[in-house]
Design a protein around this motif. Structure first.
Motif, PDB file in Angstrom:
ATOM      1  N   THR A   1      48.975 -41.534  89.129  1.00  0.00           N
ATOM      2  CA  THR A   1      50.210 -41.004  89.322  1.00  0.00           C
ATOM      3  C   THR A   1      51.171 -41.700  88.056  1.00  0.00           C
TER       4      THR A   1
ATOM      5  N   THR B   1      54.356 -37.050  90.026  1.00  0.00           N
ATOM      6  CA  THR B   1      53.149 -36.365  89.396  1.00  0.00           C
ATOM      7  C   THR B   1      52.012 -37.167  89.589  1.00  0.00           C
TER       8      THR B   1
ATOM      9  N   ALA C   1      47.178 -36.860  90.230  1.00  0.00           N
ATOM     10  CA  ALA C   1      46.007 -36.080  90.012  1.00  0.00           C
ATOM     11  C   ALA C   1      44.884 -36.973  90.783  1.00  0.00           C
TER      12      ALA C   1
ATOM     13  N   THR D   1      49.064 -36.384  83.103  1.00  0.00           N
ATOM     14  CA  THR D   1      49.724 -36.971  84.350  1.00  0.00           C
ATOM     15  C   THR D   1      50.207 -38.262  84.213  1.00  0.00           C
TER      16      THR D   1
END
Length: 218
Positions: free
Chosen positions: A118, A123, A125, A174
């Motif tokens: 993150t 955001t 993944a 990301t």
């Protein structure tokens, strides 16, 4: 007849009679007599005819594998017959490693693995099942004379068992979207990332930043 002649004749007759009555020594003469046989000594070893060697006297040859004495003397105990074990390279071994990449001096601040990442601002993944992220957090300094973009495209990593992986651009976006395409001014140091996705437990023996600048574990 004169008396002297008769006396002489009588003496000769007596002499012959005396010689006849005497015993003459016996003389043996042996012609061609062979000498006594010599001791022939111990009998000579019997010569064997040519043919296949006697199995009992043949060279036994090298010992069978697994038997006593089959290995070299002084061999190290416990060594794997297939070769030495591959050296382990944990992600933390990259912490502090550095390289020159174009105008940039790059230092690995830390390296770790995780199944999710993150940017700290919402955001994030998640790695596919059975996979994990190898996250290299970098301090990047522009040592050139003008602004330049720090581009990680083409970065590869070689595993300890000889496989090659490329960087995961989507995962990098990301966590490092703020510096992926922006120029970095001369003398400026920023924090950026290189991220690779690999099966859980994978270890990398070398990372080639941009495919040209090696980062090796310490």
């Amino acid at each position: 007849m004169p008396v002297a002649v008769l006396i002489a004749g009588a003496g000769c007759t007596a002499t012959v009679a005396a010689l006849t009555a005497s015993t003459l020594p016996t003389v043996r003469v042996t012609v061609g007599e062979e000498p006594a046989p010599r001791d022939p000594g111990p009998p000579a070893a019997e010569e064997k005819p040519d043919g296949p060697p006697d199995p009992e006297s043949a060279d036994p040859g090298p010992p069978e594998p697994g038997t006593e004495g089959s290995g070299p003397q002084g061999a190290e105990e416990g060594q794997d017959s297939a070769g030495p074990d591959t050296e382990s390279v944990p992600p933390s071994a990259y912490t502090g490693a550095s390289t020159a990449f174009g105008p940039f001096h790059v230092v690995v601040d830390t390296c770790y693995t995780d199944t999710s990442i993150t940017d700290g601002m919402g955001t994030h993944a998640t790695a596919p099942s059975g996979m994990e992220y190898h996250v290299y957090r970098l301090h990047v300094t522009n040592e050139g004379s003008g602004p330049a973009v720090f581009d990680t495209a083409g970065t590869t990593a070689l595993t300890t068992d000889g496989k090659e992986f490329v960087n995961d651009a989507e995962a990098e976006f990301t966590v490092a979207w703020d510096y992926l395409w922006d120029e970095i001014n001369p003398g400026t140091t920023v924090t950026s990332y290189v991220v690779l996705t690999a099966p859980v437990g994978t270890e990398f023996s070398e990372v080639m930043l941009g495919g040209v600048a090696p980062i090796t574990p310490g």
